[in-house]
Design a protein around this motif. Sequence first.
Motif, PDB file in Angstrom:
ATOM      1  N   SER A  25       0.774  -1.262   0.036  1.00 14.71           N
ATOM      2  CA  SER A  25       0.000  -0.287  -0.012  1.00 14.71           C
ATOM      3  C   SER A  25       0.847   1.194   0.077  1.00 14.71           C
ATOM      4  O   SER A  25       1.838   1.409   0.706  1.00 14.71           O
ATOM      5  CB  SER A  25      -0.876   0.059   1.245  1.00 14.71           C
ATOM      6  N   HIS A  26       0.421   2.245  -0.834  1.00 17.21           N
ATOM      7  CA  HIS A  26       1.166   3.470  -0.894  1.00 17.21           C
ATOM      8  C   HIS A  26       0.274   4.715  -0.885  1.00 17.21           C
ATOM      9  O   HIS A  26      -0.728   4.583  -1.299  1.00 17.21           O
ATOM     10  CB  HIS A  26       1.934   3.631  -2.047  1.00 17.21           C
ATOM     11  N   THR A  27       0.701   5.734  -0.452  1.00 13.34           N
ATOM     12  CA  THR A  27       0.055   6.935  -0.572  1.00 13.34           C
ATOM     13  C   THR A  27       0.624   7.700  -1.819  1.00 13.34           C
ATOM     14  O   THR A  27       2.049   8.103  -1.475  1.00 13.34           O
ATOM     15  CB  THR A  27       0.028   7.879   0.886  1.00 13.34           C
ATOM     16  N   VAL A  28      -0.102   8.369  -2.590  1.00 13.58           N
ATOM     17  CA  VAL A  28       0.554   9.131  -3.541  1.00 13.58           C
ATOM     18  C   VAL A  28       0.094  10.360  -3.455  1.00 13.58           C
ATOM     19  O   VAL A  28      -1.132  10.841  -3.376  1.00 13.58           O
ATOM     20  CB  VAL A  28       0.042   8.607  -5.158  1.00 13.58           C
ATOM     21  N   LYS A  29       0.810  11.485  -3.419  1.00 19.09           N
ATOM     22  CA  LYS A  29       0.370  12.925  -3.138  1.00 19.09           C
ATOM     23  C   LYS A  29       0.335  13.581  -4.366  1.00 19.09           C
ATOM     24  O   LYS A  29       0.956  13.560  -5.429  1.00 19.09           O
ATOM     25  CB  LYS A  29       1.661  13.704  -2.540  1.00 19.09           C
ATOM     26  N   VAL A  30      -1.091  14.156  -4.525  1.00 18.03           N
ATOM     27  CA  VAL A  30      -1.398  14.951  -5.705  1.00 18.03           C
ATOM     28  C   VAL A  30      -1.121  16.405  -5.449  1.00 18.03           C
ATOM     29  O   VAL A  30      -1.991  17.132  -4.771  1.00 18.03           O
ATOM     30  CB  VAL A  30      -3.009  14.818  -6.061  1.00 18.03           C
ATOM     31  N   SER A  31      -0.245  16.910  -6.045  1.00 12.83           N
ATOM     32  CA  SER A  31       0.286  18.382  -5.513  1.00 12.83           C
ATOM     33  C   SER A  31       0.394  19.206  -6.735  1.00 12.83           C
ATOM     34  O   SER A  31       0.964  20.328  -6.499  1.00 12.83           O
ATOM     35  CB  SER A  31       1.594  18.199  -4.946  1.00 12.83           C
ATOM     36  N   ASP A  32       0.283  18.765  -8.099  1.00 11.97           N
ATOM     37  CA  ASP A  32       0.165  19.840  -9.138  1.00 11.97           C
ATOM     38  C   ASP A  32      -0.725  20.844  -9.120  1.00 11.97           C
ATOM     39  O   ASP A  32      -1.855  20.704  -8.603  1.00 11.97           O
ATOM     40  CB  ASP A  32       0.040  18.780 -10.564  1.00 11.97           C
TER      41      ASP A  32
END
Length: 301
Positions: free
Chosen positions: A14-21
């Motif tokens: 499991s991974h957390t992916v940051k949406v920062s665009d």
Amino acid sequence: MSLKRHTSTVQQNSHTVKVSDPSSIENFHNIQREEIKAAIARGSALGKNRNLVIYNINRESLAKSKANFTISLAVQHLQQGNRVGIFTDDIDSGKLIKQGLINALRSFPSSSIFSSKSVYFLYGEEDPNDRLVEVDAFMRDPEHSPYAAIVVTFKAGGTGLSMENSANTVIFNDLPQTPVLDTQAKGRFYRINSREANNVYYTVMDVEEDESLYDVLMQKIAIADEISKLNAQDLEQVMRGNSRSDFRLRLLAEIAAKDAEYKALEAAERDIKRSQANKHAPKNAKANFASWYKFANMLSR
């Protein structure tokens, strides 16, 4: 994109992916602003339900504004030959993700196993017979299946659906609200005898609204994990209130604080506050613990 690994009640990667665009964040604020204006115009954002209305607007706005990021992430895995399952709580976002993936698949080279294949969207309002046919088609060997990916709403995914071993990449475009939904969703593509590990990705936008939702979900999962580790003796003692009272009160406090949407827990929260002030548990808090525990234990299923 940055990845952060965390533990989960289901043994998967499991991974957390940051949406920062900036474009996604700006899109979120624009959608949120317009939805709030519309709600105020309807009068539904006023009165005692205002917080719930804003909460739902935030979830819907986040779902829509993260859709393009989810499409890009899914395409990366499809290009690596991995079939993808995507979860969302918003039908409009699901349609957007489906069409975006179909458009991307059209540009895949003919050498790709997924070249020109389609995407199935399961949102819970399909004809039951058609649904069975299409899900069965998705579960075929990737070479013979007409689908490269499937998009599923949490509502549709919580109705006994089973697609084990059909996708080894699972993406949460929206965050599930409880550990029950989280486990159910991932369980659609994973079983104990699964041939290979799944990669699970939680998309979290770099805004306070989404980060708060993620923090609450992880805290709920941690509580559910802690409850599931209790042995029979500990459980009996805790339910009787004979020992580990500090644990009992803390557990109730955490559940009440993290699951404010469950109105029944408000009484438990008041009991806890009184017991902490008086340094001993009142009789009604002790008597009600069994029902609160049943609810908390449900989170870990």
